[in-house]
Design a protein around this motif. Structure first.
Motif, short mmCIF file in Angstrom:
data_model
loop_
_atom_site.label_atom_id
_atom_site.label_comp_id
_atom_site.label_asym_id
_atom_site.label_seq_id
_atom_site.Cartn_x
_atom_site.Cartn_y
_atom_site.Cartn_z
N ALA A 281 0.82 -1.22 0.00
CA ALA A 281 0.00 0.00 0.00
C ALA A 281 0.85 1.26 0.00
N SER A 282 2.06 1.19 0.54
CA SER A 282 2.91 2.38 0.60
C SER A 282 3.54 2.71 -0.74
N VAL A 283 3.67 1.75 -1.64
CA VAL A 283 4.33 1.98 -2.93
C VAL A 283 3.37 1.96 -4.11
N ARG A 284 2.14 1.49 -3.91
CA ARG A 284 1.18 1.41 -5.01
C ARG A 284 0.25 2.62 -4.98
N LEU A 285 0.14 3.30 -6.11
CA LEU A 285 -0.67 4.51 -6.18
C LEU A 285 -2.16 4.20 -6.09
N ASP A 286 -2.60 3.07 -6.68
CA ASP A 286 -4.02 2.75 -6.63
C ASP A 286 -4.49 2.47 -5.22
N LEU A 287 -3.65 1.80 -4.41
CA LEU A 287 -4.03 1.53 -3.03
C LEU A 287 -4.01 2.81 -2.20
N ARG A 288 -3.05 3.71 -2.44
CA ARG A 288 -3.03 4.97 -1.72
C ARG A 288 -4.28 5.80 -2.02
N ARG A 289 -4.66 5.82 -3.28
CA ARG A 289 -5.88 6.56 -3.62
C ARG A 289 -7.11 5.91 -3.01
N PHE A 290 -7.16 4.57 -3.00
CA PHE A 290 -8.29 3.85 -2.42
C PHE A 290 -8.42 4.13 -0.92
N LEU A 291 -7.30 4.27 -0.23
CA LEU A 291 -7.31 4.54 1.20
C LEU A 291 -7.50 6.02 1.52
N GLY A 292 -7.31 6.91 0.53
CA GLY A 292 -7.43 8.33 0.78
C GLY A 292 -6.18 8.96 1.33
N TYR A 293 -5.02 8.35 1.08
CA TYR A 293 -3.75 8.86 1.58
C TYR A 293 -2.98 9.51 0.43
N GLY A 294 -2.36 10.66 0.71
CA GLY A 294 -1.54 11.33 -0.27
C GLY A 294 -0.18 10.68 -0.41
N LEU A 295 0.63 11.28 -1.31
CA LEU A 295 1.94 10.70 -1.57
C LEU A 295 2.89 10.85 -0.40
N SER A 296 2.71 11.91 0.39
CA SER A 296 3.64 12.17 1.49
C SER A 296 3.11 11.72 2.84
N GLU A 297 1.88 11.17 2.89
CA GLU A 297 1.31 10.74 4.17
C GLU A 297 1.83 9.36 4.54
N ARG A 298 1.97 9.16 5.83
CA ARG A 298 2.47 7.89 6.34
C ARG A 298 1.29 6.98 6.67
N LEU A 299 1.35 5.74 6.21
CA LEU A 299 0.27 4.78 6.45
C LEU A 299 0.33 4.24 7.88
N PRO A 300 -0.76 3.64 8.36
CA PRO A 300 -0.74 3.05 9.71
C PRO A 300 0.30 1.93 9.82
N VAL A 301 0.78 1.70 11.02
CA VAL A 301 1.72 0.61 11.24
C VAL A 301 0.97 -0.71 11.33
N HIS A 302 1.70 -1.79 11.19
CA HIS A 302 1.04 -3.10 11.12
C HIS A 302 0.43 -3.50 12.46
N GLN A 303 0.96 -2.99 13.59
CA GLN A 303 0.36 -3.33 14.89
C GLN A 303 -1.06 -2.80 15.02
N THR A 304 -1.31 -1.62 14.45
CA THR A 304 -2.66 -1.05 14.50
C THR A 304 -3.65 -1.91 13.74
N LEU A 305 -3.24 -2.35 12.55
CA LEU A 305 -4.14 -3.19 11.75
C LEU A 305 -4.35 -4.55 12.40
N SER A 306 -3.31 -5.14 12.96
CA SER A 306 -3.45 -6.44 13.62
C SER A 306 -4.33 -6.34 14.86
N HIS A 307 -4.19 -5.25 15.62
CA HIS A 307 -5.02 -5.09 16.82
C HIS A 307 -6.49 -4.92 16.45
N ALA A 308 -6.76 -4.19 15.37
CA ALA A 308 -8.15 -4.04 14.95
C ALA A 308 -8.74 -5.36 14.47
#
Length: 455
Positions: free
Chosen positions: A86-113
């Protein structure tokens, strides 16, 4: 043809103003999916998992759910690999609503959810039902015939984790010809015998020949790392620890109508009745179901008969009376009636449909999704994983077959932060061409955001 100029890395160091939305193609699957699904319902369902006006702001639950759906769509079963993609693919960044310079959530957050916050599966049940409802709205569900089949998913446990089960074995009942006299009061002795006598210990007789192999079973062994995983094996194959998944598939576009993740023990056909109860809301006009002989049982045929549904489930040979004999029990009569239904033209068609639909969807879940192996331990976690994979399959049907996905009709209204699209910009009036400038100046201003990188 002359050789071109040397292409170095100078162009990659230049500062450019780009729009991420323009870098993703119009026929991208995630873009088509965003046109059809209004994800705001996720915040409504997930509101009960968060505190109000207490603590620091969390990651948007829509982002977490979209990440899980994207992982099931792309067949990525690792949380770290999913976030790296998701950090390197533009289609996934657009799908998540994250810009090019925004940092994605860490894997611990996703695993905890996935494992703690949303583990009760209420959010994922609603997500699956929402995908099914959208498929019905776009005419992808026929709703009169379903194909049911099951599969086994490899558990996250090794055979080396098996240990002898410590469950209490039933005590042997005393026979009528026992010569032991009961003690005073009739209380059993310390060894469980009426007379209180311990069994005599004798030496084992000497054996000859090869040492017999010790075989494990679900009655005698349990896994230390995943006690809910069960042993399963076919003749000629090694046994392995598995879970079992059941799916009910519609015949029009192979949309999954109901699913169920469970332990791989007991009778496989016991899942037919729960699947029919889950599917009755989406398919109120259900007329027939098809399954293989592994689901055949008298209670399964009667459950379908009570609901007014024709069950094209062939009986096993041991359920039928011998050749030349008449049926003597209700079970044999039900088996003969089921065999007659399956040999009819409608039964033959149901058999072909099941092989194409149910088995095809199971192959899609295991080969293109993440259902081939349980990502986490425990039946609730496997049921959540199956719900996510079935939701991803339905979302794939929406993006590929819904006409609105191809025409570009958006499902959710645009927000004030997003740039105006062609549909939201004020169009010049055809009747009065001189008023287009006044309408444009009177329109509300929009905020445009650009990511600028200085190196």
């Amino acid at each position: 043809m002359a050789m071109g100029l040397v292409k170095g890395q100078a162009a990659t160091l230049q500062v450019e103003m780009v729009c991420l939305d323009e870098l993703v193609s119009e026929d991208d699957r995630f873009r088509r999916l965003d046109r059809l699904v209004d994800w705001s319902f996720v915040r409504e369902v997930a509101a009960s998992y968060y505190a109000q006006d207490l603590g620091r702001p969390s990651i948007d639950p829509i982002v977490l759910v979209k990440l899980m759906v994207a992982g099931a769509l792309e067949g990525i079963d690792s949380t770290r690999e999913l976030l790296r993609q998701a950090s390197v693919r533009l289609d996934l960044r657009r799908f998540l609503g994250y810009g090019l310079s925004e940092r994605l959530p860490v894997h611990q957050t996703l695993s905890h959810a996935h494992t703690r916050r949303f583990v009760d599966a209420a959010l994922f049940e609603r997500l699956f039902l929402r995908s099914l409802e959208l498929c019905k709205q776009h005419g992808l569900v026929e709703g009169t015939r379903l194909s049911i089949d099951g599969f086994h998913a490899e558990a996250d446990a090794a055979l080396a984790s098996l240990r002898a089960s410590l469950a209490l074995a039933p005590a042997p009942e005393a026979g009528a010809d026992d010569e032991a006299e009961p003690s005073e009061g009739g209380a059993p002795g310390p060894a469980g015998r009426p007379g209180g006598e311990r069994p005599a210990l004798v030496l084992a007789e000497p054996r000859s020949g090869p040492t017999p192999k010790r075989r494990s079973s679900n009655q005698t062994s349990v896994s230390r790392t995943d006690p809910e995983a069960k042993l399963r094996g076919k003749p000629g194959q090694r046994p392995h620890l598995v879970y079992r998944g059941q799916v009910a598939v519609d015949r029009r576009q192979r949309v999954i109508v109901a699913c169920r993740g469970e332990q791989a023990d007991g009778f496989e056909g016991d899942a037919v009745e729960p699947l029919l109860d889950r599917a009755r809301f989406a398919c109120p006009e259900l007329a027939s179901i098809g399954a293989d002989s592994g689901f055949a049982a008298e209670r399964v045929w009667r459950a379908a008969e009570r609901r007014g549904i024709a069950a094209f489930i062939p009986p096993q040979p041991t359920m039928l009376p011998r050749a030349g004999e008449e049926a003597t029990t209700d079970a044999q009569r039900q088996a003969l009636a089921a065999r007659a239904r399956c040999k009819s033209p409608a039964g033959i068609e149901a058999h072909r449909q099941r092989m194409a639909d149910a088995e095809g969807v199971i192959g899609e879940l295991k080969n293109q999704g993440t259902a081939a192996r349980a990502q986490r331990r425990g039946t609730p976690h496997f049921h959540v994983q199956l719900l996510l994979n079935c939701t991803a399959v339905n979302c794939k049907r929406l993006a590929d077959h819904a006409p609105q996905a191809q025409s570009g009709v958006a499902a959710a209204p645009p927000t004030s932060d997003s740039p105006p699209s062609a549909a939201t910009q004020p169009a010049p009036a055809a009747a009065d061409p001189s008023r287009w400038l006044a309408d444009l100046l009177a329109a509300a201003p929009y905020a445009w955001h650009y990511a600028i990188s200085l190196s």
